[in-house]
Design an enzyme around this catalytic site. Sequence first.
Site, PDB file in Angstrom:
ATOM      1  CD  GLN A   1      24.006  31.271   5.787  1.00  0.00           C
ATOM      2  OE1 GLN A   1      23.367  30.239   6.009  1.00  0.00           O
ATOM      3  NE2 GLN A   1      24.436  32.038   6.761  1.00  0.00           N
TER       4      GLN A   1
ATOM      5  CE  LYS B   1      28.083  31.266   8.611  1.00  0.00           C
ATOM      6  NZ  LYS B   1      27.222  32.129   9.395  1.00  0.00           N
TER       7      LYS B   1
ATOM      8  CG  ASP C   1      30.171  33.910   1.176  1.00  0.00           C
ATOM      9  OD1 ASP C   1      30.116  32.821   1.774  1.00  0.00           O
ATOM     10  OD2 ASP C   1      29.915  35.002   1.709  1.00  0.00           O
TER      11      ASP C   1
ATOM     12  CB  CYS D   1      27.321  40.629   8.556  1.00  0.00           C
ATOM     13  SG  CYS D   1      27.785  40.386  10.264  1.00  0.00           S
TER      14      CYS D   1
ATOM     15  CG  HIS E   1      28.430  37.940   5.626  1.00  0.00           C
ATOM     16  ND1 HIS E   1      29.606  38.311   6.244  1.00  0.00           N
ATOM     17  CD2 HIS E   1      27.628  37.487   6.616  1.00  0.00           C
ATOM     18  CE1 HIS E   1      29.508  38.082   7.549  1.00  0.00           C
ATOM     19  NE2 HIS E   1      28.310  37.584   7.798  1.00  0.00           N
TER      20      HIS E   1
HETATM   21  N1  PMP Z   1      29.200  34.759   4.165  1.00  0.00           N
HETATM   22  C1  PMP Z   1      27.948  34.451   4.465  1.00  0.00           C
HETATM   23  C2  PMP Z   1      26.935  34.358   3.355  1.00  0.00           C
HETATM   24  C3  PMP Z   1      27.595  34.214   5.790  1.00  0.00           C
HETATM   25  O1  PMP Z   1      26.324  33.915   6.094  1.00  0.00           O
HETATM   26  C4  PMP Z   1      28.586  34.293   6.796  1.00  0.00           C
HETATM   27  C5  PMP Z   1      28.252  34.048   8.258  1.00  0.00           C
HETATM   28  N2  PMP Z   1      27.100  34.707   8.704  1.00  0.00           N
HETATM   29  C6  PMP Z   1      29.892  34.612   6.426  1.00  0.00           C
HETATM   30  C7  PMP Z   1      30.165  34.837   5.097  1.00  0.00           C
HETATM   31  C8  PMP Z   1      30.992  34.731   7.437  1.00  0.00           C
HETATM   32  O2  PMP Z   1      31.263  33.516   8.036  1.00  0.00           O
HETATM   33  P1  PMP Z   1      32.233  33.413   9.304  1.00  0.00           P
HETATM   34  O3  PMP Z   1      31.751  34.448  10.283  1.00  0.00           O
HETATM   35  O4  PMP Z   1      32.025  32.016   9.784  1.00  0.00           O
HETATM   36  O5  PMP Z   1      33.616  33.676   8.843  1.00  0.00           O
END
Ligand code: PMP
Length: 416
Positions: A211, A234, A208, A374, A131
């Site tokens: 998910q 999430k 990270d 993203c 991401h």
């Molecule tokens: N890493 C992953 C794998 C994600 O799916 C996301 C959110 N889509 C993020 C990081 C970023 O999370 P946040 O926008 O809550 O900071």
Amino acid sequence: MAVPISTAAGLDAAAIRADFPVLAEQVHGRPLVYLDNAATSQKPRAVIDALQTYYETYNANIHRGLHALSERATAEYEDARARVARFINAAHSHEVIFTRGTTEAINLVARGWGDEHVGEGDEILLTEMEHHSNLVPWQMLAQRRGASLRYIPMDAEGRIDLEAYARMFGPQTRLVTVTQMSNVLGTITPAAEIVQIAHVHGVPVLLDAAQSIPHVPVNVQELGADFVAFSGHKMLGPTGIGVLYGRESFLDAMEPLFGGGSMIRVVQLHQSSWTELPYKLEGGTPNIAGAIGLGAAVDYLQAVGMPNVTAHELELTEYALALLSDVDGVRVFGPPDATDRGGVISFYVGDVHPHDVGTLLDAEGIAVRAGHHCAQPLMRKLGVAATARASLYLYNTAAEVDCLAAGVARAMAFFA
Ligand code: PMP
């Protein structure tokens, strides 16, 4: 708190759905089919009630007041930290730092740890499926420090080549930072092996887990990860709250990102000293309500049982993969075997633009996401500009997967 019903055979999605007020909503005159859980999850009544109770009965700032409300707010905030620590099996609750979310947690490490430990010519290993929030902070660090990013070989389904990865280590490898579950492909990475190999070379690992932690049991001590980042929103919690888990020695070796109230020991006119963990890394008034709400979300997930959540989603993912691949012209990305992945399903419908698929599904009350998610480098690797993405959670049902597949088939026919 209403205790959700789960049985030895799995969880009772119908009973769970009754705990989520928004799931009773209608969208465009149709019952809401919410399949955008990788973007954010819905909130159970227990979380909404925890926020309301805080604001209605003991709203106060924490750690500074001697009065009853402040003492209660402090106790609830710290109790939430302890519950999150137990949820991920951290060795100490001061290894849980509250942040705004995954993005802030990763930036905290890139600044607070990276600026101290990464220098000219050093290397950071990561994957092409990260991401942007586990990619851009490292590009910024590399530019500040004269370091470089190296990408671990993987196939188009996000399967990491562990042998090639093991050969990438050299004297200047400073950090490995990888996703535990792709937010596009759903791929679950072999996090324990990734950590083990890095540690042979004395290199720390950041996972990270944005998910993964909402969907699979994660035990940070068993994984051996040095840093783990995730977001409350999430995993049934509020937005604006997340966690950086760090092993004590790593957090001790970090500089704070935010100077200000709560993070100091002594402030003089020209210099200051920092207080102990976790407060050193939580300057300013934190998201008190958010942390308390996250504590309630963790309680809810634990009452259902994370293995039940995983098993339910696996069953639904297998079903969704089977139905979608039966629709002529639909291309599903990520591992074909549901056991290698979570319930994040990216797909392409013939040559229909994913935004059009999303709009057609929305007209039927089905919420999916369309875009680059993203993850622009991954989109380039897949050879597409965007995908449609359906993502599942504990309250989704097989009937909702039927709606999705029927909607996708109609989209295919509409544009044929
Ligand atoms: N890493 C992953 C794998 C994600 O799916 C996301 C959110 N889509 C993020 C990081 C970023 O999370 P946040 O926008 O809550 O900071």
